[in-house]
Scaffold this motif. Structure first.
Motif, PDB file in Angstrom:
ATOM      1  N   LEU A  58       0.832  -1.208   0.000  1.00 20.35           N
ATOM      2  CA  LEU A  58       0.000   0.000   0.000  1.00 20.35           C
ATOM      3  C   LEU A  58       0.869   1.263   0.000  1.00 20.35           C
ATOM      4  O   LEU A  58       0.577   2.233  -0.708  1.00 20.35           O
ATOM      5  CB  LEU A  58      -0.915  -0.003   1.224  1.00 20.35           C
ATOM      6  N   LEU A  59       1.931   1.244   0.779  1.00 22.77           N
ATOM      7  CA  LEU A  59       2.814   2.411   0.830  1.00 22.77           C
ATOM      8  C   LEU A  59       3.489   2.652  -0.511  1.00 22.77           C
ATOM      9  O   LEU A  59       3.600   3.799  -0.970  1.00 22.77           O
ATOM     10  CB  LEU A  59       3.868   2.223   1.927  1.00 22.77           C
ATOM     11  N   TYR A  60       3.937   1.578  -1.145  1.00 18.19           N
ATOM     12  CA  TYR A  60       4.615   1.746  -2.433  1.00 18.19           C
ATOM     13  C   TYR A  60       3.634   2.225  -3.504  1.00 18.19           C
ATOM     14  O   TYR A  60       3.982   3.072  -4.342  1.00 18.19           O
ATOM     15  CB  TYR A  60       5.257   0.432  -2.864  1.00 18.19           C
ATOM     16  N   ALA A  61       2.412   1.694  -3.474  1.00 10.47           N
ATOM     17  CA  ALA A  61       1.409   2.124  -4.451  1.00 10.47           C
ATOM     18  C   ALA A  61       1.052   3.599  -4.260  1.00 10.47           C
ATOM     19  O   ALA A  61       0.762   4.309  -5.229  1.00 10.47           O
ATOM     20  CB  ALA A  61       0.165   1.256  -4.328  1.00 10.47           C
ATOM     21  N   SER A  62       1.074   4.062  -3.015  1.00 10.93           N
ATOM     22  CA  SER A  62       0.668   5.440  -2.732  1.00 10.93           C
ATOM     23  C   SER A  62       1.793   6.449  -2.955  1.00 10.93           C
ATOM     24  O   SER A  62       1.543   7.592  -3.373  1.00 10.93           O
ATOM     25  CB  SER A  62       0.183   5.558  -1.283  1.00 10.93           C
ATOM     26  N   HIS A  63       3.039   6.042  -2.684  1.00  6.62           N
ATOM     27  CA  HIS A  63       4.129   7.025  -2.670  1.00  6.62           C
ATOM     28  C   HIS A  63       5.269   6.688  -3.616  1.00  6.62           C
ATOM     29  O   HIS A  63       6.115   7.553  -3.873  1.00  6.62           O
ATOM     30  CB  HIS A  63       4.678   7.159  -1.242  1.00  6.62           C
ATOM     31  N   GLY A  64       5.354   5.460  -4.104  1.00  4.83           N
ATOM     32  CA  GLY A  64       6.367   5.107  -5.092  1.00  4.83           C
ATOM     33  C   GLY A  64       7.767   4.957  -4.551  1.00  4.83           C
ATOM     34  O   GLY A  64       8.722   4.853  -5.322  1.00  4.83           O
ATOM     35  N   VAL A  65       7.940   4.959  -3.242  1.00  2.00           N
ATOM     36  CA  VAL A  65       9.250   4.758  -2.626  1.00  2.00           C
ATOM     37  C   VAL A  65       9.101   3.785  -1.458  1.00  2.00           C
ATOM     38  O   VAL A  65       8.008   3.618  -0.903  1.00  2.00           O
ATOM     39  CB  VAL A  65       9.870   6.081  -2.121  1.00  2.00           C
ATOM     40  N   LEU A  66      10.217   3.143  -1.084  1.00  2.00           N
ATOM     41  CA  LEU A  66      10.219   2.224   0.048  1.00  2.00           C
ATOM     42  C   LEU A  66      11.263   2.603   1.092  1.00  2.00           C
ATOM     43  O   LEU A  66      11.300   1.991   2.166  1.00  2.00           O
ATOM     44  CB  LEU A  66      10.485   0.783  -0.432  1.00  2.00           C
ATOM     45  N   ASP A  67      12.115   3.556   0.785  1.00  2.00           N
ATOM     46  CA  ASP A  67      13.099   3.997   1.755  1.00  2.00           C
ATOM     47  C   ASP A  67      12.390   4.671   2.934  1.00  2.00           C
ATOM     48  O   ASP A  67      11.521   5.537   2.745  1.00  2.00           O
ATOM     49  CB  ASP A  67      14.071   4.979   1.103  1.00  2.00           C
ATOM     50  N   LEU A  68      12.747   4.289   4.161  1.00  2.00           N
ATOM     51  CA  LEU A  68      12.031   4.788   5.332  1.00  2.00           C
ATOM     52  C   LEU A  68      12.173   6.292   5.487  1.00  2.00           C
ATOM     53  O   LEU A  68      11.211   6.986   5.849  1.00  2.00           O
ATOM     54  CB  LEU A  68      12.540   4.077   6.595  1.00  2.00           C
ATOM     55  N   ALA A  69      13.366   6.823   5.224  1.00  2.00           N
ATOM     56  CA  ALA A  69      13.569   8.263   5.370  1.00  2.00           C
ATOM     57  C   ALA A  69      12.716   9.039   4.365  1.00  2.00           C
ATOM     58  O   ALA A  69      12.088  10.052   4.713  1.00  2.00           O
ATOM     59  CB  ALA A  69      15.046   8.603   5.191  1.00  2.00           C
ATOM     60  N   LEU A  70      12.670   8.560   3.114  1.00  2.00           N
ATOM     61  CA  LEU A  70      11.846   9.233   2.105  1.00  2.00           C
ATOM     62  C   LEU A  70      10.363   9.096   2.412  1.00  2.00           C
ATOM     63  O   LEU A  70       9.594  10.038   2.230  1.00  2.00           O
ATOM     64  CB  LEU A  70      12.154   8.664   0.718  1.00  2.00           C
ATOM     65  N   LEU A  71       9.951   7.923   2.889  1.00  2.00           N
ATOM     66  CA  LEU A  71       8.550   7.737   3.263  1.00  2.00           C
ATOM     67  C   LEU A  71       8.153   8.696   4.378  1.00  2.00           C
ATOM     68  O   LEU A  71       7.056   9.260   4.366  1.00  2.00           O
ATOM     69  CB  LEU A  71       8.313   6.299   3.708  1.00  2.00           C
ATOM     70  N   GLY A  72       9.040   8.870   5.356  1.00  2.00           N
ATOM     71  CA  GLY A  72       8.732   9.778   6.444  1.00  2.00           C
ATOM     72  C   GLY A  72       8.542  11.209   5.979  1.00  2.00           C
ATOM     73  O   GLY A  72       7.805  11.982   6.607  1.00  2.00           O
ATOM     74  N   GLN A  73       9.188  11.579   4.853  1.00  2.00           N
ATOM     75  CA  GLN A  73       9.083  12.946   4.340  1.00  2.00           C
ATOM     76  C   GLN A  73       7.811  13.164   3.534  1.00  2.00           C
ATOM     77  O   GLN A  73       7.240  14.261   3.553  1.00  2.00           O
ATOM     78  CB  GLN A  73      10.306  13.267   3.477  1.00  2.00           C
ATOM     79  N   VAL A  74       7.353  12.124   2.798  1.00  2.00           N
ATOM     80  CA  VAL A  74       6.242  12.324   1.873  1.00  2.00           C
ATOM     81  C   VAL A  74       4.919  11.801   2.412  1.00  2.00           C
ATOM     82  O   VAL A  74       3.863  12.094   1.849  1.00  2.00           O
ATOM     83  CB  VAL A  74       6.534  11.624   0.520  1.00  2.00           C
ATOM     84  N   MET A  75       4.936  11.056   3.483  1.00  2.00           N
ATOM     85  CA  MET A  75       3.714  10.415   3.942  1.00  2.00           C
ATOM     86  C   MET A  75       2.793  11.411   4.627  1.00  2.00           C
ATOM     87  O   MET A  75       3.223  12.221   5.456  1.00  2.00           O
ATOM     88  CB  MET A  75       4.061   9.273   4.904  1.00  2.00           C
ATOM     89  N   GLY A  76       1.520  11.348   4.271  1.00  2.00           N
ATOM     90  CA  GLY A  76       0.501  12.163   4.903  1.00  2.00           C
ATOM     91  C   GLY A  76      -0.463  11.308   5.695  1.00  2.00           C
ATOM     92  O   GLY A  76      -0.219  10.125   5.944  1.00  2.00           O
TER      93      GLY A  76
END
Length: 481
Positions: free
Chosen positions: A181-199
């Motif tokens: 679900l995270l990859y489908a929503s944001h296109g990244v799997l790196d934790l640091a990048l996810l923390g920056q783009v996740m809403g």
């Protein structure tokens, strides 16, 4: 990479046990030697990693020279360095213990490859900064742990291993669905990048719920603990020690890492209170089961269910005191050393008496004073008596609760200490019953006795090492520090 040792060098804490596992599988007779070499190397590398973070702060590198987002990130900060060090210290003691416990022809050829494979998986999980790579490490960890549970043989061990496997696979599936679900929503799997783009969108909330639920299953937190007591009670003593002290902490580490660095903090207190309520239920229910159990290893296994409840107190306490998770991590360290020592002592007494029925262990306890002494020291840390790591950990939890005016959680910690004292002293009391009848007694090998005592003394030493450990945790790379 400005760390003294850096994430690149810390990767050797994964490479070394992985290479040792392969070599031990190819040359089974060399398994014990390889296990000890890897254990010593792991202690040195983990200590170096902790010193590097202490002096230079967190470090981050792309695996194989490939940088994020194309490559997989290795991330080393105070939290991961402390977990590496905890695993190395407990792993070294368990390895020494296993040299005497695992007899030739009784699974020795299988134990060492699986144990080193499991060790590599745990270290890989602590260092990985990629959500899918974490899934791979988590799955390898679960498969190795299941295989180790089955080492004892017999119907009970195989049944417990199958139950553990099913729960582990279900937890992994839930985690993987969240990753998808995270990859489908944001296109990244790196934790640091996810923390920056996740809403705070619905897909993120669903992913967080799935991943947290899956990891709670693997951590055996109430009410998802049904696999733990049969698996830990049926496994050989070194395996039980590793499962209870380390494996369940690895999945909780991932829960904490995700909520500190990746997932947005939920609005309101409903989630934190739910986690706290589950922790309280685990503490009370696990203690009750430990008080009723009639076999030593079952008492120790159910006490793990209870003690794991303290870990969930991180979430309600962080509502008022954001740094309260430091106290929970320190509790995990103290519990790992003490619980591994208790399980190893229980295995020694079971080996000596030929059974682990509490009613028939008193005479054997008196004939093995070093093992009884080590059991008492480690048990004191579980209770939280002064001069032990457990005391400092529970003091920090109570202090955080009082600072945040969360009086109910402070009372829960104190009640948990009383309950743990009840089942610990219930076990130790059998060693002071003046009933000299001993139907069977085989002397415990010195290597087993000394390794248990050494690890029990480490649980006491943590009572004097709280400040450096907590200072190291401030070198955290996420937003939760």
């Amino acid at each position: 990479m400005n760390s003294l040792i850096g994430a690149d060098w810390a990767a050797w804490s994964v490479i070394a046990p992985l290479a040792g596992a392969v070599l031990a599988a190819l040359w089974p007779r060399s398994g014990p030697l390889l296990g000890m070499v890897v254990s010593v190397f792991a202690v040195l590398v983990s200590a170096g990693a902790a010193l590097g973070v202490w002096h230079d702060g967190p470090a981050r590198a792309g695996l194989g020279g490939w940088e994020v987002p194309l490559g997989i990130a290795l991330h080393l900060d105070g939290l991961s360095a402390l977990m590496l060090l905890m695993t190395a210290v407990v792993g070294f003691a368990v390895s020494v213990y296993a040299l005497a416990y695992i007899r030739p022809g009784s699974g020795r050829d299988k134990f060492w490859p699986l144990w080193l494979w499991l060790w590599a998986s745990m270290n890989g999980l602590y260092l990985s900064g990629d959500a899918f790579n974490l899934y791979v490490a988590l799955e390898l960890l679960g498969l190795a742990a299941v295989a180790m549970v089955a080492l004892a043989g017999g119907a009970a061990a195989l049944t417990a291993a199958m139950r553990y496997l099913l729960v582990s696979l279900l937890g992994s599936l839930a985690y993987l669905m969240g990753v998808a679900l995270l990859y489908a929503s944001h296109g990244v799997l790196d934790l640091a990048l996810l923390g920056q783009v996740m809403g705070d969108e619905p897909a993120t909330r669903l992913a967080a719920a799935l991943m947290t639920a899956g990891l709670l299953m693997k951590t055996a937190l109430f009410p998802l603990h049904v696999w733990l007591a049969p698996a830990h009670g049926s496994a050989p003593a070194p395996v039980s020690a590793v499962l209870s002290a380390l494996v369940v902490k690895a999945s909780f580490y991932l829960i904490l890492r995700l909520w500190l660095d990746v997932f947005p903090q939920p609005e309101g207190s409903a989630f934190a209170l739910l986690m706290g309520a589950l922790g309280a239920a685990a503490l009370l229910w696990g203690s009750l089961l430990a008080l009723r159990a009639q076999r030593l290893k079952r008492v120790v296994a159910y006490s793990t269910v209870a003690q794991l409840g303290y870990l969930l107190l991180a979430f309600p306490l962080m509502l008022a005191v954001p740094a309260a998770w430091h106290a929970v991590v320190f509790f995990a360290l103290a519990h790992a050393c003490a619980k591994a020592a208790v399980f190893m002592a229980a295995g020694s007494l079971q080996r000596s008496a030929g059974h682990d029925r509490l009613a028939g262990l008193g005479g054997v306890m008196r004939r093995e004073p070093m093992t009884l002494f080590a059991l008492g020291i480690a048990g004191a840390s579980l209770v939280g008596l002064p001069l032990t790591g457990g005391f400092i950990a529970k003091w920090l939890l109570v202090e955080a609760a009082i600072q945040g005016q969360a009086w109910g959680w402070a009372l829960l910690v104190l009640v948990g200490g009383l309950l743990s004292g009840a089942y610990v002293f219930r076990v130790l009391g059998h060693g002071f019953i003046r009933d000299l009848a001993v139907t069977q007694h085989h002397p415990v090998p010195a290597l087993m006795s000394w390794s248990v005592l050494a690890l029990a003394l480490v649980s006491v030493a943590l009572g004097f090492a709280g400040a450096p450990a907590l200072e190291l945790l401030t070198r955290h790379g996420g937003e939760g520090s």
